[in-house]
Design an enzyme around this catalytic site. Structure first.
Site, PDB file in Angstrom:
ATOM      1  N   HIS A  51      60.991  45.008 -15.550  1.00  0.00           N
ATOM      2  CA  HIS A  51      62.376  45.674 -15.845  1.00  0.00           C
ATOM      3  C   HIS A  51      62.032  46.679 -16.752  1.00  0.00           C
ATOM      4  O   HIS A  51      62.405  46.443 -17.854  1.00  0.00           O
ATOM      5  CB  HIS A  51      63.181  44.716 -16.286  1.00  0.00           C
ATOM      6  CG  HIS A  51      64.590  45.258 -16.342  1.00  0.00           C
ATOM      7  ND1 HIS A  51      65.482  45.857 -15.373  1.00  0.00           N
ATOM      8  CD2 HIS A  51      65.342  45.182 -17.283  1.00  0.00           C
ATOM      9  CE1 HIS A  51      66.332  46.242 -15.720  1.00  0.00           C
ATOM     10  NE2 HIS A  51      66.578  45.799 -16.869  1.00  0.00           N
TER      11      HIS A  51
ATOM     12  N   CYS B 126      67.563  42.581 -11.706  1.00  0.00           N
ATOM     13  CA  CYS B 126      66.021  42.917 -11.752  1.00  0.00           C
ATOM     14  C   CYS B 126      65.256  42.187 -12.641  1.00  0.00           C
ATOM     15  O   CYS B 126      64.243  41.583 -12.488  1.00  0.00           O
ATOM     16  CB  CYS B 126      66.135  44.575 -12.057  1.00  0.00           C
ATOM     17  SG  CYS B 126      67.142  45.576 -11.132  1.00  0.00           S
TER      18      CYS B 126
END
Length: 474
Positions: free
Chosen positions: A128, A74
């Site tokens: 994130h 991610c």
């Protein structure tokens, strides 16, 4: 005095007349779905997937069937998209690193649009687990808290389906159907509600509006109605699964694949249950996308809004004996990407024709330059992003570029061309696949003598300069 009044009148008239190059710019609706692989109808990744809204968006614009993430997790993936800097330029390779420690001065995509006259706002997970407040004009939840997640209903007693047996196991690897409505569940329903409200407003300036739909990210908890189309007894295994598939994979790849999750899930007889829950979570995410698309279609900006949809990386559900992400194989590196451009956009006046399909290899890091060109903004200097506008005009043009997907450190990466995929691990371990004849990457050709020349060609596509990992602060 008369001269001064004349000047003021002239300036007033000039200020009210659009100058050349100052035509109204299109809005941007930037939609992310988290951890979504190719299990959507238009990509054919799993025959039981139910994604009518993803499919209708794809049918209304350009579907990129050979799109790849810049990184297999991610944080580096999203940071690359929003900064225009892939890991080999930024030094950000993993989820432990913090974006603003690695890129303290980077001007992210929404801030660049704001600086050029846009109202930039967002909701849900775009970066994130942070919002990065300085990059947005508005955000929901409150950007000052730097937490992108609204209230979400989760079971009080956890785990529900998969027992935890050690610290290595991610607490969110769990699944269950919930006896709640969409509104009671909150989460993505709340995010898409806020996004829909912004779409319905009249805006003084063009907008850059980002919508982060968290599902199908773990945990796979969604209202039970999304489980109902997938009876457990009917669940099919992933089409890309092949028993013994790691036999021709080098040791580095085998170590990466066997991370204990798949073995643990099989031991607890939860494989089909997990597949069911992932399909249900995709179905839920698709319904949330439908809310946003419906809001756009009834909004003032319906005919002047670019729509981009992407996922940060794919997801293994047993393929290569692996569970989760973090790999260079196609099931993780390849992602959904759809772009729809209205007529009149400065960088593509003809807009995108419905039903377009592009099979050229592209990278999500290229979205930065693509959007600035489409909206008529100056190209941002100093980034490593290539505009996809030429492919939106003609998806069959020559495209001599490869897409690179980085793993956890600089020496580990995958390269994708239209037909070939190459994976390189630290040292000299390699994999090579012909995805034209082997789309699931079951046959590693790297050790075959008749593919020596192809290996040499793929090695030449790697970046000449690869940044080391930027160290995280303690």
């Amino acid at each position: 005095m008369r001269t001064l009044l004349t000047i003021l009148c002239v300036l007033s008239v000039l200020g009210s007349v659009p100058l050349s190059g100052a035509e109204p710019r299109p809005n941007v609706l930037f939609i992310a779905l988290d951890d979504l692989n190719d299990w959507i109808g238009c990509l054919g990744g799993h025959p039981q997937a139910k994604t009518p809204n993803l499919d209708r968006l794809a049918a209304s614009g350009m579907l990129f069937r050979n799109a790849y993430t810049a990184a297999a997790s991610c944080n580096p993936s999203r940071s690359a998209i929003f900064s225009g800097l892939p890991p080999h330029r930024s030094g950000l390779y993993n989820n432990v690193q913090k974006m603003r420690e690695v890129l303290p001065e980077a001007e992210l995509l929404p801030r660049y649009f704001s600086r050029h006259g846009y109202w930039s706002a967002g909701s849900g997970k775009m970066l994130h687990y942070i919002i990065d407040p300085q990059s947005w004009d508005d955000y929901f939840p409150d950007k000052a808290k730097d937490d992108p997640f609204p209230r979400t209903f989760y079971p009080k007693e956890r785990p529900v389906s998969l027992p935890r047996v050690g610290d290595w196991q991610y607490i969110e690897t769990d699944w269950a159907e919930l006896d709640v409505t969409d509104e009671q569940f909150g989460g993505d329903w709340t995010v898409t509600k806020w996004i829909g409200e912004q779409l319905q407003r009249e805006h003084k300036n063009p907008f850059f509006l980002a919508c982060g739909i968290y599902r199908p990210h773990e945990p796979w908890f969604v209202p039970k109605k999304y489980f109902e189309p997938f009876p457990l007894e009917s669940i099919q295994l992933p089409p890309g699964y092949k028993e013994g598939d790691l036999v021709d994979v080098p040791p580095a790849g085998q170590r990466l694949a066997r991370n204990r999750y798949f073995e643990h899930i099989q031991k607890n007889e939860q494989w089909k249950n997990a597949i069911q829950a992932y399909l249900a979570s995709i179905h839920f995410a698709d319904a949330m996308l439908g809310r946003v698309l419906d809001a756009l279609e009834s909004s003032p900006g319906r005919d002047n809004t670019i729509v981009v949809l992407w996922s940060d990386h794919g997801w293994h559900l047993g393929e290569k004996e692996h569970w989760q992400k973090f790999t260079g194989w196609r099931v993780c590196a390849r992602v959904p990407l759809m772009i729809r451009v209205p007529k009149g956009a400065p960088g593509l006046p003809e807009g995108t024709a419905p039903g377009g399909i592009c099979d050229r290899p592209v990278s999500l890091v290229d979205l930065f330059s693509t959007l600035t060109e489409l909206c008529g903004l100056p190209a941002k200097p100093g980034i490593a992003s290539r505009s996809l506008a030429p492919l939106l005009r003609n998806p069959r043009i020559e495209w001599p570029h490869a897409a690179i997907t980085h793993l956890d450190k600089p020496e580990n990466y995958a390269l994708s061309t239209q037909r070939w995929r190459y994976i390189h691990y630290a040292g000299s371990e390699e994999e090579l696949y012909d995805i034209e004849t082997d789309p699931h990457e079951w046959n590693n050709l790297a050790t075959k003598p008749d593919h020596t020349a192809r290996l040499a060609e793929m090695r030449l596509l790697a970046p000449k300069h690869i940044a080391p990992t930027y160290p995280s602060k303690p």
